[in-house]
Design a protein around this motif. Sequence first.
Motif, PDB file in Angstrom:
ATOM      1  N   GLN A 552       0.870  -1.130  -0.006  1.00  0.00           N
ATOM      2  CA  GLN A 552       0.059   0.030  -0.117  1.00  0.00           C
ATOM      3  C   GLN A 552       1.107   1.274  -0.069  1.00  0.00           C
ATOM      4  OE1 GLN A 552      -3.081  -0.099   2.800  1.00  0.00           O
ATOM      5  NE2 GLN A 552      -3.835   2.105   2.638  1.00  0.00           N
ATOM      6  N   LEU A 553       0.542   2.294  -0.653  1.00  0.00           N
ATOM      7  CA  LEU A 553       1.175   3.549  -0.944  1.00  0.00           C
ATOM      8  C   LEU A 553       0.675   4.572   0.253  1.00  0.00           C
ATOM      9  CD1 LEU A 553       2.956   5.470  -2.464  1.00  0.00           C
ATOM     10  CD2 LEU A 553       1.274   5.888  -3.965  1.00  0.00           C
ATOM     11  N   PHE A 554       1.634   5.045   1.017  1.00  0.00           N
ATOM     12  CA  PHE A 554       1.123   6.073   1.896  1.00  0.00           C
ATOM     13  C   PHE A 554       1.908   7.507   1.812  1.00  0.00           C
ATOM     14  CE2 PHE A 554       0.523   2.122   4.427  1.00  0.00           C
ATOM     15  CZ  PHE A 554      -0.836   2.221   4.508  1.00  0.00           C
ATOM     16  N   GLU A 555       1.389   8.643   1.855  1.00  0.00           N
ATOM     17  CA  GLU A 555       2.058   9.705   1.761  1.00  0.00           C
ATOM     18  C   GLU A 555       2.394  10.139   3.214  1.00  0.00           C
ATOM     19  OE1 GLU A 555      -0.640  12.626   0.020  1.00  0.00           O
ATOM     20  OE2 GLU A 555      -0.538  11.951  -1.965  1.00  0.00           O
ATOM     21  N   PRO A 556       3.568  11.001   3.256  1.00  0.00           N
ATOM     22  CA  PRO A 556       3.933  11.463   4.591  1.00  0.00           C
ATOM     23  C   PRO A 556       2.857  12.199   5.397  1.00  0.00           C
ATOM     24  CG  PRO A 556       5.755  11.755   2.763  1.00  0.00           C
ATOM     25  CD  PRO A 556       4.387  11.436   2.156  1.00  0.00           C
ATOM     26  N   GLY A 557       2.811  11.805   6.343  1.00  0.00           N
ATOM     27  CA  GLY A 557       1.477  12.400   7.470  1.00  0.00           C
ATOM     28  C   GLY A 557       0.210  11.659   7.456  1.00  0.00           C
ATOM     29  N   ASP A 558       0.281  10.707   6.624  1.00  0.00           N
ATOM     30  CA  ASP A 558      -0.798   9.755   6.690  1.00  0.00           C
ATOM     31  C   ASP A 558      -0.766   9.091   7.782  1.00  0.00           C
ATOM     32  OD1 ASP A 558      -1.833  10.539   4.290  1.00  0.00           O
ATOM     33  OD2 ASP A 558      -1.266   8.631   3.372  1.00  0.00           O
ATOM     34  N   LYS A 559      -1.956   8.743   8.445  1.00  0.00           N
ATOM     35  CA  LYS A 559      -2.172   7.790   9.413  1.00  0.00           C
ATOM     36  C   LYS A 559      -2.896   6.143   9.265  1.00  0.00           C
ATOM     37  CE  LYS A 559      -2.537  11.303  12.977  1.00  0.00           C
ATOM     38  NZ  LYS A 559      -3.352  11.801  14.340  1.00  0.00           N
ATOM     39  N   PRO A 560      -1.910   5.158   9.073  1.00  0.00           N
ATOM     40  CA  PRO A 560      -2.309   3.873   8.439  1.00  0.00           C
ATOM     41  C   PRO A 560      -3.086   3.395   9.746  1.00  0.00           C
ATOM     42  CG  PRO A 560       0.065   4.052   8.275  1.00  0.00           C
ATOM     43  CD  PRO A 560      -0.448   5.487   9.180  1.00  0.00           C
ATOM     44  N   ILE A 578       0.286  -6.998  20.770  1.00  0.00           N
ATOM     45  CA  ILE A 578       0.542  -7.081  19.379  1.00  0.00           C
ATOM     46  C   ILE A 578       1.697  -5.924  19.359  1.00  0.00           C
ATOM     47  CG2 ILE A 578      -0.086  -6.763  17.113  1.00  0.00           C
ATOM     48  CD1 ILE A 578      -2.814  -8.074  17.551  1.00  0.00           C
ATOM     49  N   LYS A 579       2.825  -6.127  18.795  1.00  0.00           N
ATOM     50  CA  LYS A 579       3.771  -5.243  18.742  1.00  0.00           C
ATOM     51  C   LYS A 579       3.973  -4.689  17.286  1.00  0.00           C
ATOM     52  CE  LYS A 579       6.443  -6.624  22.814  1.00  0.00           C
ATOM     53  NZ  LYS A 579       7.875  -7.077  23.255  1.00  0.00           N
ATOM     54  N   LEU A 580       3.715  -3.452  17.122  1.00  0.00           N
ATOM     55  CA  LEU A 580       4.108  -2.730  15.723  1.00  0.00           C
ATOM     56  C   LEU A 580       5.266  -1.919  15.755  1.00  0.00           C
ATOM     57  CD1 LEU A 580       0.360  -1.325  15.278  1.00  0.00           C
ATOM     58  CD2 LEU A 580       1.248  -3.515  14.803  1.00  0.00           C
ATOM     59  N   LYS A 581       5.974  -2.506  14.341  1.00  0.00           N
ATOM     60  CA  LYS A 581       7.281  -1.650  14.409  1.00  0.00           C
ATOM     61  C   LYS A 581       7.316  -1.208  12.769  1.00  0.00           C
ATOM     62  CE  LYS A 581       9.568  -4.517  17.934  1.00  0.00           C
ATOM     63  NZ  LYS A 581      10.581  -5.294  18.104  1.00  0.00           N
ATOM     64  N   TYR A 582       8.257  -0.317  12.410  1.00  0.00           N
ATOM     65  CA  TYR A 582       8.495  -0.218  11.181  1.00  0.00           C
ATOM     66  C   TYR A 582       9.972  -0.004  10.529  1.00  0.00           C
ATOM     67  CZ  TYR A 582       9.470   4.668  11.839  1.00  0.00           C
ATOM     68  OH  TYR A 582       9.807   5.817  12.397  1.00  0.00           O
ATOM     69  N   SER A 607      -7.535  -2.543  16.880  1.00  0.00           N
ATOM     70  CA  SER A 607      -7.100  -1.496  15.888  1.00  0.00           C
ATOM     71  C   SER A 607      -6.524  -0.120  16.354  1.00  0.00           C
ATOM     72  CB  SER A 607      -8.359  -1.178  14.941  1.00  0.00           C
ATOM     73  OG  SER A 607      -9.326  -0.405  15.724  1.00  0.00           O
ATOM     74  N   TYR A 608      -5.769   0.367  15.534  1.00  0.00           N
ATOM     75  CA  TYR A 608      -4.882   1.394  16.038  1.00  0.00           C
ATOM     76  C   TYR A 608      -4.583   2.305  14.592  1.00  0.00           C
ATOM     77  CZ  TYR A 608      -0.874   4.003  17.798  1.00  0.00           C
ATOM     78  OH  TYR A 608      -0.017   4.985  18.101  1.00  0.00           O
ATOM     79  N   SER A 609      -4.616   3.640  15.117  1.00  0.00           N
ATOM     80  CA  SER A 609      -4.440   4.662  14.031  1.00  0.00           C
ATOM     81  C   SER A 609      -3.901   6.003  14.252  1.00  0.00           C
ATOM     82  CB  SER A 609      -5.708   4.762  13.158  1.00  0.00           C
ATOM     83  OG  SER A 609      -6.812   5.124  13.905  1.00  0.00           O
ATOM     84  N   ASN A 610      -3.072   5.761  15.250  1.00  0.00           N
ATOM     85  CA  ASN A 610      -2.690   7.096  15.723  1.00  0.00           C
ATOM     86  C   ASN A 610      -1.055   7.429  15.554  1.00  0.00           C
ATOM     87  OD1 ASN A 610      -4.927   7.790  17.237  1.00  0.00           O
ATOM     88  ND2 ASN A 610      -4.534   6.577  19.032  1.00  0.00           N
ATOM     89  N   TRP A 611      -0.780   6.694  14.551  1.00  0.00           N
ATOM     90  CA  TRP A 611       0.727   7.210  14.348  1.00  0.00           C
ATOM     91  C   TRP A 611       0.885   7.635  12.847  1.00  0.00           C
ATOM     92  CZ3 TRP A 611       3.658   4.455  10.452  1.00  0.00           C
ATOM     93  CH2 TRP A 611       5.058   4.799  10.380  1.00  0.00           C
ATOM     94  N   SER A 612       1.856   8.592  12.468  1.00  0.00           N
ATOM     95  CA  SER A 612       1.481   8.989  11.301  1.00  0.00           C
ATOM     96  C   SER A 612       3.236   8.690  10.329  1.00  0.00           C
ATOM     97  CB  SER A 612       1.759  10.741  11.422  1.00  0.00           C
ATOM     98  OG  SER A 612       0.677  11.151  12.224  1.00  0.00           O
ATOM     99  N   ILE A 613       2.847   8.486   9.144  1.00  0.00           N
ATOM    100  CA  ILE A 613       4.147   8.097   8.310  1.00  0.00           C
ATOM    101  C   ILE A 613       5.109   9.338   8.514  1.00  0.00           C
ATOM    102  CG2 ILE A 613       4.611   7.911   5.803  1.00  0.00           C
ATOM    103  CD1 ILE A 613       3.128   5.416   6.877  1.00  0.00           C
TER     104      ILE A 613
END
Length: 679
Positions: A552-560, A578-582, A607-613
């Motif tokens: 999936q393509l994300f732009e900077p600032g998007d919140k997946p 559940i640990k999330l890393k990038y 579910s989680y959506s508070n992190w930004s690209i």
Amino acid sequence: MINILFMEAESTTAYNIIQTDTSIIVEEVPNYSPTLATYSFYIQLKWSDGEIFPQGEIVLINIIYSNWNQQCPFSATNIVGITDSQGKVYVGLICARENVIDINIKLRDSPDFGAEANPPSEEQREEFSFLPPENNSTVICSVPLTPQILFSNIGTGTQHTYSFAIIADPHIGDFYDDYLGNGYYDNGYPFKPTTSYKRLCAIVNDINSKIDEYKIKFVVVVGDLVQSAERSEFRDCRNALSRLKVPVIPVFGNHDTWPYFKNQNGDYIQPGWSCGNVGDYFAEFFNGIYQQDSMWLPNWRSDNANLYFNTSFDYGRYHFMCSDFVSREPAPQFPGLPFNPGTHYRASLEQTSWFWFWNDYSNVQVSSAEIPKKVIVLNHHALRALFYPLWGDFCFTGNQINQFWYQVGQYGNKFLAWFAGHTHQNNYFGSDLCNQIIETASARNGFYRIVKVYDDYNVDFTYYLDPNSYGMTYIFNGSITPPAYIGYSRFTFSDGTPKAENELNISHTFSPGIWYAYFYLEGVNSYSPIRYYVSKKIYVPDIFVISPQREQLFEPGDKPLFSFSANHIIDGYYFNTIKLKYMIEGGNILDITTLNNTNGSRYWSPSYSNWSIPAGQFSNNCRFYVEFNNNSDYFGTLQLQIPFKIGIRAPSDLKAIAGYDVNGQFIVRLRWKDNSNCK
């Protein structure tokens, strides 16, 4: 100065010992009349995990009183106690107070009353010492649950290729006339943490903790799984054994045949010779386990249709035969009863089992004539003649041993090993019929055995979750050490999918559940063909990444949006985090967040959506790492990887500014979302 008064045993003479800084003075005190004291106290029995013994547990307490220097114990007594609702046993003693300096207790749960070491009594397991307590006080004895492991080795090779475990004589329900319900046809509620059950659970937990250390592949319980063949006893035994993370094969024992206790009408029912009902409850609770074994163990064979419990399978280069030579004959009469409601404790060569045993044995010898397989027998009775004056024949008779001699002589390939229980002892024998005859002490007293198998070659396979899958695809890699020519190999899976032949490295997608994988290999060394069977249990949880999508393509600032479903397949267990890393463009792996299953829900869909690209970098080589951690060690940590990209979607909020710079050069500046760092 220290002043001590003590008496000789069985004497009226006392001695007064006075110790000063420079000397010791001994003064005789003739015709001394000791002060008799009554000690009245309680011993509360607790397991090392803090749980008290249940009401009704029978314990044998051996108490020794020592004199002042603890060298000459002058009195000892045995107390048979029954625990009350608080796990306490009452102790009342009358003795000379001057002599009692400490009290030593040897505790043995579930003693064999009246046997008088015939058969031999089991080893003492627990010992406690303490000063004389105050009257009406309580002494707490914490009884350890840690099992004692017995070890054996078989095979002549140089490599420890795998192990298997042996549990003997758990005797669930031991010394409870009516275990948990009214009559033997019961379901037994509520549950009671009896000594025999706690011991078996501790052994199961210990085996699970040592599976990787000792390469334990399966467990065999060599008979007397229960004490009185009541339904509730079989239920609790199965519940304990079902916690094992490797296959378990139950073997029939003489205590498993027919209820020793009364039925719901208060009547003792005696089985007849070869009575069709012998083994009914054993079959009810363990035929399901046999069905699982048939899917999980290579070349499984069984003959349980007529309530004779004979099974066999292959593992490594050995053939394992789990046989049923338990008598269906009524047991000898015991005092106080018109008959003994159980079946005989000696072995019997029943025609059904005898025919099956030698048919299976001969098939192994004929089918592998160029490399006769070594046969390992697991049976309740040891292959030896054993006679006790009080009990009579206790294993096989001499005539029965001769019949084994005749049959083995037809092929000239004696048994490699014969493992048994029944006597509750840890014994080793050898004979011209069998290289090793090994009896294992009872699980009721906290013992089990690990048998380490040695061979010249180690054939095995590894498996792990494919990190690039959506959660249920595993990668399998087969190997042989040291390397040898491989003529044929095959992976087989218990979910019924087609076999994968002549491929050592494959991937396979399962549905959620508990499955088994087999690996079979034929190779050749400079001496003879090599044939190995290896199998492993596969726990496949129901985990799935709902979003984000792969690539999936994300732009900077998007919140997946991170959304998952996680469902543990074992009751009582769940995924707790559940640990999330990038990672971006081969850089460091950085944390995003950790999601916690605070409710301990078995089915969990967070579910989680508070992190930004992050801003400032475009890349086609980015990955999210998702680690599923559970509150058991069935799966360990499962990691999935989700590739993604950072870039500009089309159409996009893109602006262009054109003009001349201070040097008169024409330039074009691109601005995206008012972020001047992206040009």
